[in-house]
Design a protein around this motif. Sequence first.
Motif, PDB file in Angstrom:
ATOM      1  N   ASP A 178       0.848  -1.190   0.000  1.00 40.84           N
ATOM      2  CA  ASP A 178       0.000   0.000   0.000  1.00 40.84           C
ATOM      3  C   ASP A 178       0.883   1.239   0.000  1.00 40.84           C
ATOM      4  OD1 ASP A 178      -1.834   1.970   0.323  1.00 40.84           O
ATOM      5  OD2 ASP A 178      -2.524   1.328   2.302  1.00 40.84           O
ATOM      6  N   GLY A 179       0.819   1.990  -1.094  1.00 38.02           N
ATOM      7  CA  GLY A 179       1.624   3.201  -1.171  1.00 38.02           C
ATOM      8  C   GLY A 179       1.113   4.343  -0.316  1.00 38.02           C
ATOM      9  N   GLN A 180      -0.105   4.191   0.233  1.00 32.68           N
ATOM     10  CA  GLN A 180      -0.713   5.221   1.083  1.00 32.68           C
ATOM     11  C   GLN A 180      -0.695   6.577   0.378  1.00 32.68           C
ATOM     12  OE1 GLN A 180       1.618   4.753   4.734  1.00 32.68           O
ATOM     13  NE2 GLN A 180      -0.007   3.466   5.574  1.00 32.68           N
ATOM     14  N   TRP A 181      -1.066   6.532  -0.908  1.00 37.91           N
ATOM     15  CA  TRP A 181      -0.970   7.738  -1.725  1.00 37.91           C
ATOM     16  C   TRP A 181      -1.876   8.858  -1.220  1.00 37.91           C
ATOM     17  CZ3 TRP A 181       3.135   6.716  -4.323  1.00 37.91           C
ATOM     18  CH2 TRP A 181       3.394   5.413  -4.758  1.00 37.91           C
ATOM     19  N   ASP A 182      -2.984   8.510  -0.567  1.00 36.43           N
ATOM     20  CA  ASP A 182      -3.923   9.544  -0.140  1.00 36.43           C
ATOM     21  C   ASP A 182      -3.603  10.093   1.246  1.00 36.43           C
ATOM     22  OD1 ASP A 182      -4.522   7.226   1.195  1.00 36.43           O
ATOM     23  OD2 ASP A 182      -6.698   7.370   0.935  1.00 36.43           O
ATOM     24  N   GLN A 183      -2.510   9.645   1.850  1.00 33.41           N
ATOM     25  CA  GLN A 183      -2.144  10.145   3.168  1.00 33.41           C
ATOM     26  C   GLN A 183      -1.548  11.549   3.060  1.00 33.41           C
ATOM     27  OE1 GLN A 183      -2.767   8.493   6.185  1.00 33.41           O
ATOM     28  NE2 GLN A 183      -3.975   7.295   4.726  1.00 33.41           N
ATOM     29  N   PRO A 184      -1.868  12.428   4.005  1.00 33.57           N
ATOM     30  CA  PRO A 184      -1.304  13.780   3.969  1.00 33.57           C
ATOM     31  C   PRO A 184       0.230  13.742   3.959  1.00 33.57           C
ATOM     32  CG  PRO A 184      -3.042  13.631   5.614  1.00 33.57           C
ATOM     33  CD  PRO A 184      -2.777  12.237   5.146  1.00 33.57           C
ATOM     34  N   GLY A 185       0.808  14.493   3.055  1.00 35.30           N
ATOM     35  CA  GLY A 185       2.265  14.567   2.975  1.00 35.30           C
ATOM     36  C   GLY A 185       2.909  13.494   2.141  1.00 35.30           C
ATOM     37  N   ARG A 186       2.141  12.460   1.714  1.00 32.79           N
ATOM     38  CA  ARG A 186       2.752  11.381   0.931  1.00 32.79           C
ATOM     39  C   ARG A 186       3.341  11.889  -0.393  1.00 32.79           C
ATOM     40  NH1 ARG A 186       5.929   7.802  -0.453  1.00 32.79           N
ATOM     41  NH2 ARG A 186       5.237   5.910  -1.469  1.00 32.79           N
ATOM     42  N   PRO A 187       2.611  12.708  -1.169  1.00 36.77           N
ATOM     43  CA  PRO A 187       3.227  13.217  -2.402  1.00 36.77           C
ATOM     44  C   PRO A 187       4.509  14.000  -2.137  1.00 36.77           C
ATOM     45  CG  PRO A 187       0.861  13.538  -2.475  1.00 36.77           C
ATOM     46  CD  PRO A 187       1.191  13.100  -1.080  1.00 36.77           C
ATOM     47  N   LEU A 188       4.531  14.754  -1.039  1.00 40.33           N
ATOM     48  CA  LEU A 188       5.728  15.525  -0.747  1.00 40.33           C
ATOM     49  C   LEU A 188       6.913  14.615  -0.442  1.00 40.33           C
ATOM     50  CD1 LEU A 188       7.068  18.261  -0.341  1.00 40.33           C
ATOM     51  CD2 LEU A 188       6.357  18.180   2.055  1.00 40.33           C
ATOM     52  N   LEU A 189       6.656  13.491   0.226  1.00 38.84           N
ATOM     53  CA  LEU A 189       7.741  12.559   0.519  1.00 38.84           C
ATOM     54  C   LEU A 189       8.349  12.016  -0.772  1.00 38.84           C
ATOM     55  CD1 LEU A 189       6.313  10.544   3.555  1.00 38.84           C
ATOM     56  CD2 LEU A 189       8.149  12.250   3.570  1.00 38.84           C
ATOM     57  N   ILE A 190       7.499  11.712  -1.755  1.00 35.42           N
ATOM     58  CA  ILE A 190       8.025  11.272  -3.051  1.00 35.42           C
ATOM     59  C   ILE A 190       8.828  12.402  -3.685  1.00 35.42           C
ATOM     60  CG2 ILE A 190       7.465  10.302  -5.301  1.00 35.42           C
ATOM     61  CD1 ILE A 190       4.814   9.404  -4.204  1.00 35.42           C
ATOM     62  N   GLY A 191       8.316  13.626  -3.542  1.00 36.05           N
ATOM     63  CA  GLY A 191       9.037  14.768  -4.089  1.00 36.05           C
ATOM     64  C   GLY A 191      10.395  14.959  -3.444  1.00 36.05           C
ATOM     65  N   VAL A 192      10.470  14.775  -2.142  1.00 35.86           N
ATOM     66  CA  VAL A 192      11.752  14.896  -1.440  1.00 35.86           C
ATOM     67  C   VAL A 192      12.728  13.829  -1.938  1.00 35.86           C
ATOM     68  CG1 VAL A 192      12.874  14.625   0.802  1.00 35.86           C
ATOM     69  CG2 VAL A 192      10.793  16.002   0.602  1.00 35.86           C
ATOM     70  N   SER A 193      12.233  12.596  -2.101  1.00 38.86           N
ATOM     71  CA  SER A 193      13.093  11.524  -2.616  1.00 38.86           C
ATOM     72  C   SER A 193      13.564  11.833  -4.031  1.00 38.86           C
ATOM     73  CB  SER A 193      12.331  10.195  -2.601  1.00 38.86           C
ATOM     74  OG  SER A 193      11.983   9.820  -1.299  1.00 38.86           O
ATOM     75  N   THR A 194      12.659  12.360  -4.855  1.00 41.12           N
ATOM     76  CA  THR A 194      13.002  12.676  -6.239  1.00 41.12           C
ATOM     77  C   THR A 194      14.053  13.772  -6.299  1.00 41.12           C
ATOM     78  OG1 THR A 194      10.771  12.063  -6.943  1.00 41.12           O
ATOM     79  CG2 THR A 194      12.053  13.430  -8.450  1.00 41.12           C
ATOM     80  N   ASP A 195      13.830  14.837  -5.530  1.00 41.04           N
ATOM     81  CA  ASP A 195      14.779  15.947  -5.502  1.00 41.04           C
ATOM     82  C   ASP A 195      16.123  15.500  -4.946  1.00 41.04           C
ATOM     83  OD1 ASP A 195      15.351  18.965  -5.551  1.00 41.04           O
ATOM     84  OD2 ASP A 195      15.711  18.477  -3.447  1.00 41.04           O
ATOM     85  N   GLY A 196      16.097  14.695  -3.887  1.00 44.14           N
ATOM     86  CA  GLY A 196      17.346  14.216  -3.299  1.00 44.14           C
ATOM     87  C   GLY A 196      18.143  13.361  -4.259  1.00 44.14           C
ATOM     88  N   ALA A 197      17.447  12.477  -4.994  1.00 40.93           N
ATOM     89  CA  ALA A 197      18.137  11.623  -5.963  1.00 40.93           C
ATOM     90  C   ALA A 197      18.785  12.462  -7.056  1.00 40.93           C
ATOM     91  CB  ALA A 197      17.151  10.632  -6.572  1.00 40.93           C
ATOM     92  N   ARG A 198      18.073  13.461  -7.522  1.00 44.70           N
ATOM     93  CA  ARG A 198      18.610  14.311  -8.592  1.00 44.70           C
ATOM     94  C   ARG A 198      19.821  15.101  -8.093  1.00 44.70           C
ATOM     95  NH1 ARG A 198      14.046  16.379  -9.826  1.00 44.70           N
ATOM     96  NH2 ARG A 198      14.374  18.382  -8.791  1.00 44.70           N
ATOM     97  N   ARG A 199      19.770  15.573  -6.857  1.00 48.08           N
ATOM     98  CA  ARG A 199      20.895  16.340  -6.321  1.00 48.08           C
ATOM     99  C   ARG A 199      22.129  15.453  -6.113  1.00 48.08           C
ATOM    100  NH1 ARG A 199      19.553  21.469  -5.102  1.00 48.08           N
ATOM    101  NH2 ARG A 199      17.322  21.941  -4.963  1.00 48.08           N
ATOM    102  N   LEU A 200      21.927  14.214  -5.720  1.00 47.76           N
ATOM    103  CA  LEU A 200      23.062  13.292  -5.630  1.00 47.76           C
ATOM    104  C   LEU A 200      23.710  13.101  -6.997  1.00 47.76           C
ATOM    105  CD1 LEU A 200      21.674  10.523  -3.238  1.00 47.76           C
ATOM    106  CD2 LEU A 200      23.559  12.107  -2.765  1.00 47.76           C
ATOM    107  N   LEU A 201      22.866  13.008  -8.024  1.00 51.18           N
ATOM    108  CA  LEU A 201      23.381  12.874  -9.382  1.00 51.18           C
ATOM    109  C   LEU A 201      24.162  14.118  -9.784  1.00 51.18           C
ATOM    110  CD1 LEU A 201      23.233  10.697 -11.559  1.00 51.18           C
ATOM    111  CD2 LEU A 201      21.213  11.848 -12.480  1.00 51.18           C
ATOM    112  N   GLU A 202      23.653  15.282  -9.426  1.00 49.74           N
ATOM    113  CA  GLU A 202      24.352  16.523  -9.737  1.00 49.74           C
ATOM    114  C   GLU A 202      25.736  16.545  -9.081  1.00 49.74           C
ATOM    115  OE1 GLU A 202      21.881  19.752  -8.535  1.00 49.74           O
ATOM    116  OE2 GLU A 202      20.241  19.221  -9.898  1.00 49.74           O
TER     117      GLU A 202
END
Length: 270
Positions: A178-202
């Motif tokens: 269960d990705g718990q997509w409808d939980q408050p803050g869940r989209p932001l957590l994915i966004g933080v992971s996405t941004d963090g991964a991109r910055r590591l690549l940079e």
Amino acid sequence: MDDDDLHLLPRTRAADLLDWAAEAGLDPVPEPAVRAVLTLLELGGARLHDGLPELSSPVLEHLFYEQLHLYVQPDGDPAAYPAAVRLLIEWQRAARRLNAKRAEKLRAEADWQGEVLRSLLRRADLVTWPRLYALLLRADGVPTGDPGQVRTWLAAFRELPEPERFAAFDRVPGLDGDGQWDQPGRPLLIGVSTDGARRLLEQGLMRRSYRNLAELNARGLPMPGELAGAFEEFEEAVAQAAIDLCGRWTVPGLPRLLLEEFPELAPEEY
């Protein structure tokens, strides 16, 4: 900015490795997986010998546990990634860069860590926005090589009510639990992971560029003209290169579309 001057993107020897493997009678491995593995190994700090990354147990652990699941969404069997590592092991064994005992140890590590990678790629709590939307696009049969059709699909998906979009995330094949997509803050957590991964690549791209620029300096050659001005231009070139790499490993152009045209579908901040 001219990447020929800045040397941001690794120029992997994937073609040479694949040609050698074919001549040696080894099983074929998809070229995109080979390029991804060689690029991430280099950007992760692996030492290079004759243009190819040197392998060790810590290098493999970093690749399988900390890199691949941040960036790649395979359009096929994830076993291609450990298979790409095994090609590199065989190359180095043939070149006498590894003795028989060390090569066998690394083969075993590549095999079982490849199984770990499968489980990491299926974890909904570790997904990033480009990986998630790559799964959705493929599940809907969108020709992902056509940027126009990818954009059209994203535009239509944006028109769906939020609960329907969350339901689509729940149904996407390739993720467990269960990705718990409808939980408050869940989209932001994915966004933080996405941004963090991109910055590591940079950071990896910057380190690579600095190494090459240091060689220029040591040889008494002038620095690239792109670095004569504001450092912000260099930072922007690095950021753009990282976005393009993330597209190579998911769907070409998708990370840029999510950042620039459809940020509401892939929020990275409130």
